[in-house]
Design a protein around this motif. Structure first.
Motif, mmCIF file in Angstrom:
data_model
loop_
_atom_site.group_PDB
_atom_site.id
_atom_site.type_symbol
_atom_site.label_atom_id
_atom_site.label_comp_id
_atom_site.label_asym_id
_atom_site.label_seq_id
_atom_site.Cartn_x
_atom_site.Cartn_y
_atom_site.Cartn_z
ATOM 1 N N ALA A 280 52.393 -15.904 -61.716
ATOM 2 C CA ALA A 280 51.855 -15.102 -60.709
ATOM 3 C C ALA A 280 52.595 -13.809 -60.297
ATOM 4 C CB ALA A 280 51.274 -16.062 -59.262
ATOM 5 N N ASN A 282 53.418 -10.552 -57.940
ATOM 6 C CA ASN A 282 52.852 -10.151 -56.614
ATOM 7 C C ASN A 282 52.831 -8.211 -56.748
ATOM 8 O OD1 ASN A 282 52.486 -9.193 -54.018
ATOM 9 N ND2 ASN A 282 54.447 -10.031 -52.978
ATOM 10 N N TYR A 287 48.475 -10.757 -55.415
ATOM 11 C CA TYR A 287 48.893 -11.481 -56.392
ATOM 12 C C TYR A 287 47.845 -11.452 -57.395
ATOM 13 C CZ TYR A 287 53.183 -13.516 -54.448
ATOM 14 O OH TYR A 287 54.528 -13.677 -54.039
ATOM 15 N N GLN A 305 46.666 -15.806 -56.971
ATOM 16 C CA GLN A 305 47.932 -16.637 -57.112
ATOM 17 C C GLN A 305 47.554 -18.197 -57.427
ATOM 18 O OE1 GLN A 305 50.735 -16.584 -53.851
ATOM 19 N NE2 GLN A 305 52.084 -18.066 -55.066
ATOM 20 N N THR A 323 42.881 -13.068 -54.624
ATOM 21 C CA THR A 323 43.601 -12.081 -53.509
ATOM 22 C C THR A 323 42.626 -11.445 -52.724
ATOM 23 O OG1 THR A 323 44.925 -11.312 -55.663
ATOM 24 C CG2 THR A 323 44.612 -9.737 -53.910
#
Length: 572
Positions: A280, A282, A287, A305, A323
């Motif tokens: 994952a 950022n 994410y 994520q 997200t």
């Protein structure tokens, strides 16, 4: 070996299935010795696998009496990546002091094709000579071909530790690249790894790099590494590529080191799926979870994520939160595509009072551990959801177990049986406080449907054989009769439990004497796939010296490795 290849831990090397009966040739198992108090031993020692269980017990051989630092290791894979028959130790690269008192790099061949009793000899790698107070820290490894162990290269960091930093995190120092095949007169390659700060080294600040090898060829595709300076997730064709511009930039605008989706990793700390790395990332939009490939591509497999990835033969399962949302779910994707997540169970969101984790899949259901907290009280519930369809709720198959947390949970099938015949091995840990804390264990053996197969005696622990294989010779460990109350396994007998049976076989010392775990000690083992051999250690809950162990499942023998005032630990 079974007719199934399940990579539950997504280890790059192997699936976690049953291993076959193993015969020669053998290999050497490396252990480190460290003084626990004055008079203890120091060094790297090896034990021949073929002699574990033979009488008399083998005598460990010291390769060096200098303190070793493991820098890299490879394994010999027999067969193919999709259908291996065994994976055993092949080579080590380590650092230790030489006769001149300086630190050098050494290679050690752990293969033993003739079952020789003559221990291997280390060979110096490169002409690197490091004087105190500088030290050598491991910084990563790669192989140009996973099917050829001697293609191992390591990246090391040479620096001076300070009162506030270790070698690994020291902001100064130099990174070097060294190959196993480098001669003692070859200079290592200096690397310019980006991302260091005035207080942290590059690898500490940016996170470790990931080597991606294509399968089934095993050839290195490249190196994945996040650069905190440019905020790019970069891809280099080789480790030496750090000295130039990346060959590709799969993702830009990355705010931190990608978070691996894998819940467990292999011996080499590689946690890839078929050569791909699932993580994952950022980004500015939140994410995003990607499949990073050995070709340098970043393919999105989830718009959020993803974490806790597990697999069965055909599917990937993970916990994820899209997200922009606060509610997560359990998802499924087809391994062959990894592009269209199917929601198996909505509303699966971990919090400060509720934690979810995935135990495994038998191809029909996914087994979930749900751990609930409320102040000082807690409970564990085991649940399942069917594969391939969206459910509105999970099925409780065991629990809730009040006051207990899951200590161990894994799936294993009887020898020769497919994954659908998996049995669920569960161990719970409870701790009560009445003046002095008291720890107890309880175990269960279930079908994933929830049907109880049997309940072992109180204070019993199930244990799998580690990252490379759940089972040796179709057996797992039963640790039963624990008398410790401090969290250790002291007083317990060890049994090899054939999966599908209702009793185990007692593990003895060499010569047949009974064996019990010493007071305050916990046991951890790791088996080598396709063999009957495992190595590991007994760790004390009260800070006594650790004890190395080797197990031969075919002979139901344990071989403890200990020296006075010395801690002994496996190096793999």
């Amino acid at each position: 070996m079974k007719n199934r290849r399940r990579m539950r831990a997504l280890a790059i090397m192997l699936a976690l299935g049953t291993s076959v009966a193993w015969a020669s040739p053998g290999f050497w198992m490396p252990f480190s010795a460290t003084p626990a108090t004055t008079g203890g031993k120091t060094g790297l020692l090896v034990v021949p696998s073929f002699a574990v269980g033979s009488s008399p017990a083998p005598t460990p051989s010291f390769i060096t009496t200098a303190e070793p630092t493991l820098l890299g290791a490879t394994f010999t894979l027999v067969g193919t990546f999709t259908a291996p028959t065994s994976v055993t130790p092949a080579l080590l690269i380590y650092s230790a002091k030489g006769a001149d008192g300086n630190l050098h790099l050494y290679g050690l061949n752990l293969t033993n094709p003739t079952n020789s009793s003559t221990p291997p000899k280390p060979v110096q790698i490169t002409n690197l000579s490091v004087k105190a107070p500088n030290v050598i820290c491991a910084a990563g490894q790669s192989q140009s071909n996973l099917t050829v162990p001697s293609t191992l290269s390591v990246v090391i960091h040479v620096a001076t530790p300070t009162a506030t930093s270790s070698c690994a995190s020291a902001p100064t120092g130099t990174y070097y690249l060294a190959a196993y095949t480098n001669s003692a007169t070859t200079a290592p390659t200096v690397l310019k790894i980006p991302g260091g700060t005035s207080t942290l080294s590059a690898i500490t600040n940016d996170g470790s790099f990931v080597a991606l090898n294509s399968q089934p060829s095993g050839l290195l595709g490249g190196i994945l590494y996040w650069d905190s300076v440019t905020h790019d997730e970069n891809f280099y064709s080789t480790p030496a590529g750090f000295n130039g511009a990346p060959s590709k930039v799969p993702v830009t605008g990355v705010k931190g080191t990608p978070l691996a989706c894998i819940g467990a990793s292999s011996f080499n700390s590689l946690n890839q799926l078929g050569g791909d790395y699932l993580a994952a990332v950022n980004t500015a939009k939140g994410y995003v979870s990607y499949v990073f490939t050995p070709a340098g591509a970043a393919n999105e497999f989830f718009a959020g994520q993803a974490s806790g990835c597990i697999t069965d033969a055909t599917h990937l399962y993970f916990l994820g939160t899209p997200t922009g949302l606060t509610t997560g779910a359990l998802y499924q994707e087809t391994l062959s595509s990894l592009t269209a997540p199917l929601t198996l169970l909505p509303g699966v969101t971990s919090s400060a009072t509720l934690q979810y984790s995935l135990i495994g899949s038998n191809t029909a259901v996914v087994v979930i551990d749900k751990n609930a907290f409320a102040g000082t009280t807690f409970s564990t519930t085991l649940e399942t959801v069917p594969v391939g369809v969206k459910s509105t709720s999970a099925k409780t198959i065991a629990g809730p177990y009040a006051g207990a947390t899951l200590w161990a949970g894994f799936l294993a099938a009887p020898t020769g049986q497919p994954a659908i015949d998996d049995q669920l091995f569960v161990t719970l840990r409870s701790e009560t406080f009445s003046g002095t804390p008291k720890v107890t264990y309880s175990s269960h053996l279930l079908a994933p449907s929830g049907v109880s197969i049997l309940t072992p005696p109180a204070n019993t622990v199930w244990q799998a054989f580690g990252p490379l294989t759940n089972e040796l010779n179709g057996e797992v460990l039963e640790i039963t009769g624990i008398t410790d109350t401090d969290g250790g396994f002291g007083g317990a007998s060890l049994h090899l439990w054939p999966v599908g049976h209702t009793s185990g076989l007692a593990i003895t010392l060499t010569g047949g004497a009974s064996y019990k775990v010493p007071a305050t000690y916990l046991l951890s083992t790791a088996g080598f796939f396709g063999t009957a051999i495992a190595e590991g250690a007994l760790f004390s809950a009260t800070n006594k010296p650790s004890i190395g162990v080797a197990i031969n499942a075919s002979k139901t023998v344990i071989f403890p490795i200990s020296f006075l005032n010395t801690s002994v630990l496996p190096m793999l």
